[in-house]
Design a protein around this motif. Structure first.
Motif, PDB file in Angstrom:
ATOM      1  N   CYS A   3       8.428  13.641   3.600  1.00 56.10           N
ATOM      2  CA  CYS A   3       7.967  13.563   4.993  1.00 56.10           C
ATOM      3  C   CYS A   3       6.844  12.540   5.145  1.00 56.10           C
ATOM      4  CB  CYS A   3       7.480  14.929   5.467  1.00 56.10           C
ATOM      5  SG  CYS A   3       8.783  16.137   5.634  1.00 56.10           S
ATOM      6  N   GLU A   4       5.949  12.488   4.178  1.00 58.71           N
ATOM      7  CA  GLU A   4       4.854  11.513   4.213  1.00 58.71           C
ATOM      8  C   GLU A   4       5.384  10.090   4.111  1.00 58.71           C
ATOM      9  OE1 GLU A   4       2.478   8.821   1.699  1.00 58.71           O
ATOM     10  OE2 GLU A   4       3.764  10.322   0.769  1.00 58.71           O
ATOM     11  N   SER A   5       6.371   9.879   3.268  1.00 60.07           N
ATOM     12  CA  SER A   5       6.904   8.527   3.116  1.00 60.07           C
ATOM     13  C   SER A   5       7.691   8.094   4.347  1.00 60.07           C
ATOM     14  CB  SER A   5       7.781   8.441   1.874  1.00 60.07           C
ATOM     15  OG  SER A   5       8.917   9.262   2.030  1.00 60.07           O
ATOM     16  N   SER A   6       8.398   9.017   4.993  1.00 63.68           N
ATOM     17  CA  SER A   6       9.120   8.643   6.210  1.00 63.68           C
ATOM     18  C   SER A   6       8.149   8.340   7.346  1.00 63.68           C
ATOM     19  CB  SER A   6      10.093   9.743   6.608  1.00 63.68           C
ATOM     20  OG  SER A   6       9.399  10.900   6.985  1.00 63.68           O
ATOM     21  N   LEU A   7       7.037   9.047   7.417  1.00 65.30           N
ATOM     22  CA  LEU A   7       6.017   8.744   8.421  1.00 65.30           C
ATOM     23  C   LEU A   7       5.403   7.372   8.183  1.00 65.30           C
ATOM     24  CD1 LEU A   7       4.313   9.793  10.805  1.00 65.30           C
ATOM     25  CD2 LEU A   7       2.714  10.666   9.104  1.00 65.30           C
ATOM     26  N   GLY A   8       5.104   7.046   6.930  1.00 65.83           N
ATOM     27  CA  GLY A   8       4.563   5.732   6.612  1.00 65.83           C
ATOM     28  C   GLY A   8       5.545   4.617   6.913  1.00 65.83           C
ATOM     29  N   LEU A   9       6.817   4.856   6.648  1.00 67.91           N
ATOM     30  CA  LEU A   9       7.834   3.849   6.942  1.00 67.91           C
ATOM     31  C   LEU A   9       8.000   3.649   8.442  1.00 67.91           C
ATOM     32  CD1 LEU A   9       9.585   2.121   5.164  1.00 67.91           C
ATOM     33  CD2 LEU A   9      11.404   3.771   5.440  1.00 67.91           C
ATOM     34  N   THR A  47       0.828  -1.199   0.000  1.00 67.31           N
ATOM     35  CA  THR A  47       0.000   0.000   0.000  1.00 67.31           C
ATOM     36  C   THR A  47       0.864   1.252   0.000  1.00 67.31           C
ATOM     37  OG1 THR A  47      -1.683  -1.207   1.244  1.00 67.31           O
ATOM     38  CG2 THR A  47      -1.866   1.168   1.204  1.00 67.31           C
ATOM     39  N   LEU A  48       1.919   1.257   0.806  1.00 67.89           N
ATOM     40  CA  LEU A  48       2.814   2.410   0.845  1.00 67.89           C
ATOM     41  C   LEU A  48       3.555   2.590  -0.476  1.00 67.89           C
ATOM     42  CD1 LEU A  48       4.338   2.105   4.423  1.00 67.89           C
ATOM     43  CD2 LEU A  48       2.714   3.800   3.609  1.00 67.89           C
ATOM     44  N   LEU A  49       3.955   1.501  -1.111  1.00 66.63           N
ATOM     45  CA  LEU A  49       4.640   1.607  -2.404  1.00 66.63           C
ATOM     46  C   LEU A  49       3.724   2.161  -3.490  1.00 66.63           C
ATOM     47  CD1 LEU A  49       6.816  -1.602  -2.492  1.00 66.63           C
ATOM     48  CD2 LEU A  49       7.589   0.752  -2.403  1.00 66.63           C
ATOM     49  N   SER A  50       2.458   1.748  -3.480  1.00 71.17           N
ATOM     50  CA  SER A  50       1.540   2.284  -4.484  1.00 71.17           C
ATOM     51  C   SER A  50       1.235   3.759  -4.215  1.00 71.17           C
ATOM     52  CB  SER A  50       0.262   1.465  -4.530  1.00 71.17           C
ATOM     53  OG  SER A  50      -0.394   1.502  -3.287  1.00 71.17           O
ATOM     54  N   LEU A  51       1.181   4.168  -2.946  1.00 75.34           N
ATOM     55  CA  LEU A  51       1.011   5.585  -2.640  1.00 75.34           C
ATOM     56  C   LEU A  51       2.211   6.401  -3.113  1.00 75.34           C
ATOM     57  CD1 LEU A  51      -0.596   5.646   0.893  1.00 75.34           C
ATOM     58  CD2 LEU A  51      -1.565   6.507  -1.218  1.00 75.34           C
ATOM     59  N   GLU A  52       3.401   5.875  -2.956  1.00 77.10           N
ATOM     60  CA  GLU A  52       4.589   6.575  -3.441  1.00 77.10           C
ATOM     61  C   GLU A  52       4.614   6.636  -4.966  1.00 77.10           C
ATOM     62  OE1 GLU A  52       6.844   8.368  -1.807  1.00 77.10           O
ATOM     63  OE2 GLU A  52       5.510   7.997  -0.128  1.00 77.10           O
ATOM     64  N   PHE A  53       4.076   5.636  -5.617  1.00 78.46           N
ATOM     65  CA  PHE A  53       3.971   5.654  -7.074  1.00 78.46           C
ATOM     66  C   PHE A  53       3.026   6.756  -7.531  1.00 78.46           C
ATOM     67  CE2 PHE A  53       2.565   3.940 -11.190  1.00 78.46           C
ATOM     68  CZ  PHE A  53       3.801   3.759 -11.777  1.00 78.46           C
ATOM     69  N   ILE A  54       1.919   6.934  -6.809  1.00 78.00           N
ATOM     70  CA  ILE A  54       0.970   8.003  -7.117  1.00 78.00           C
ATOM     71  C   ILE A  54       1.625   9.365  -6.915  1.00 78.00           C
ATOM     72  CG2 ILE A  54      -1.179   9.089  -6.355  1.00 78.00           C
ATOM     73  CD1 ILE A  54      -2.201   6.272  -5.707  1.00 78.00           C
ATOM     74  N   VAL A  55       2.353   9.513  -5.812  1.00 80.43           N
ATOM     75  CA  VAL A  55       3.029  10.780  -5.527  1.00 80.43           C
ATOM     76  C   VAL A  55       4.084  11.073  -6.591  1.00 80.43           C
ATOM     77  CG1 VAL A  55       4.599  11.881  -3.887  1.00 80.43           C
ATOM     78  CG2 VAL A  55       2.537  10.796  -3.074  1.00 80.43           C
ATOM     79  N   LEU A  56       4.798  10.065  -7.033  1.00 78.66           N
ATOM     80  CA  LEU A  56       5.799  10.256  -8.086  1.00 78.66           C
ATOM     81  C   LEU A  56       5.154  10.684  -9.400  1.00 78.66           C
ATOM     82  CD1 LEU A  56       8.783   9.986  -8.884  1.00 78.66           C
ATOM     83  CD2 LEU A  56       8.258   7.643  -9.561  1.00 78.66           C
ATOM     84  N   ALA A  57       4.007  10.096  -9.745  1.00 77.74           N
ATOM     85  CA  ALA A  57       3.303  10.500 -10.960  1.00 77.74           C
ATOM     86  C   ALA A  57       2.818  11.944 -10.852  1.00 77.74           C
ATOM     87  CB  ALA A  57       2.139   9.568 -11.231  1.00 77.74           C
ATOM     88  N   LEU A  58       2.316  12.334  -9.690  1.00 84.80           N
ATOM     89  CA  LEU A  58       1.891  13.717  -9.494  1.00 84.80           C
ATOM     90  C   LEU A  58       3.071  14.682  -9.548  1.00 84.80           C
ATOM     91  CD1 LEU A  58      -0.779  13.405  -6.679  1.00 84.80           C
ATOM     92  CD2 LEU A  58      -1.152  14.029  -9.061  1.00 84.80           C
ATOM     93  N   TYR A  59       4.199  14.265  -8.985  1.00 83.97           N
ATOM     94  CA  TYR A  59       5.396  15.100  -9.030  1.00 83.97           C
ATOM     95  C   TYR A  59       5.852  15.318 -10.469  1.00 83.97           C
ATOM     96  CZ  TYR A  59      10.266  16.451  -8.595  1.00 83.97           C
ATOM     97  OH  TYR A  59      11.460  17.094  -8.736  1.00 83.97           O
ATOM     98  N   LEU A  60       5.888  14.266 -11.263  1.00 79.69           N
ATOM     99  CA  LEU A  60       6.292  14.409 -12.661  1.00 79.69           C
ATOM    100  C   LEU A  60       5.316  15.272 -13.448  1.00 79.69           C
ATOM    101  CD1 LEU A  60       7.531  10.808 -13.446  1.00 79.69           C
ATOM    102  CD2 LEU A  60       8.913  12.873 -13.202  1.00 79.69           C
ATOM    103  N   PHE A  61       4.025  15.140 -13.151  1.00 75.26           N
ATOM    104  CA  PHE A  61       3.036  15.963 -13.829  1.00 75.26           C
ATOM    105  C   PHE A  61       3.216  17.435 -13.471  1.00 75.26           C
ATOM    106  CE2 PHE A  61      -1.150  17.987 -14.104  1.00 75.26           C
ATOM    107  CZ  PHE A  61      -1.389  17.804 -15.447  1.00 75.26           C
ATOM    108  N   LEU A  62       3.425  17.729 -12.186  1.00 75.21           N
ATOM    109  CA  LEU A  62       3.641  19.122 -11.781  1.00 75.21           C
ATOM    110  C   LEU A  62       4.908  19.690 -12.399  1.00 75.21           C
ATOM    111  CD1 LEU A  62       2.663  19.095  -8.014  1.00 75.21           C
ATOM    112  CD2 LEU A  62       1.526  20.327  -9.852  1.00 75.21           C
ATOM    113  N   TYR A  63       5.967  18.908 -12.431  1.00 74.60           N
ATOM    114  CA  TYR A  63       7.219  19.369 -13.030  1.00 74.60           C
ATOM    115  C   TYR A  63       7.038  19.656 -14.523  1.00 74.60           C
ATOM    116  CZ  TYR A  63      12.115  19.552 -14.301  1.00 74.60           C
ATOM    117  OH  TYR A  63      13.327  19.955 -14.777  1.00 74.60           O
ATOM    118  N   TYR A  64       6.362  18.764 -15.221  1.00 73.54           N
ATOM    119  CA  TYR A  64       6.122  18.961 -16.649  1.00 73.54           C
ATOM    120  C   TYR A  64       5.238  20.185 -16.888  1.00 73.54           C
ATOM    121  CZ  TYR A  64       4.393  18.065 -21.339  1.00 73.54           C
ATOM    122  OH  TYR A  64       4.052  18.185 -22.645  1.00 73.54           O
ATOM    123  N   TYR A  65       4.237  20.367 -16.047  1.00 70.91           N
ATOM    124  CA  TYR A  65       3.313  21.497 -16.192  1.00 70.91           C
ATOM    125  C   TYR A  65       4.026  22.819 -15.953  1.00 70.91           C
ATOM    126  CZ  TYR A  65      -0.735  24.488 -15.354  1.00 70.91           C
ATOM    127  OH  TYR A  65      -1.644  25.493 -15.398  1.00 70.91           O
TER     128      TYR A  65
END
Length: 95
Positions: A66-72, A28-46
């Protein structure tokens, strides 16, 4: 324009993975990080396509780290107290 479609596909693959894998906390945490990475790339491209400053992208990256360290840390505390990260073995009354 094609890059937006690829990033949208990445985002929805992450959402699909998040909704389908709910048995282990690590997946679950890995899929959340995948979502965050996709959003990060979209914001950077935009922001790069419109020549904006990239300060917001840096803030987003800091909050996602910070969110990923809290989840870990929650994962480590659950493994230390219960022995595994399998959700079905936990009782609601114990936690």
């Amino acid at each position: 324009m094609l890059m937006c479609y690829y990033l949208g596909l990445l985002y929805f693959c992450g959402v699909w993975s998040f909704t389908s894998n709910r048995s282990h906390l690590l997946s679950t945490l890995l899929s959340l990080e995948f979502i965050v990475l996709a959003l990060y790339l979209f914001l950077y491209y935009y922001f790069c396509s419109f020549s904006f400053n990239l300060y917001f992208v840096v803030y987003f990256l800091v909050f996602s780290v910070c969110e990923s360290s809290l989840g870990l840390s929650i994962l480590v505390s659950m493994i230390r107290s219960h022995g595994n990260d399998y959700f079905q073995s936990y009782s609601v009354l114990q936690c």
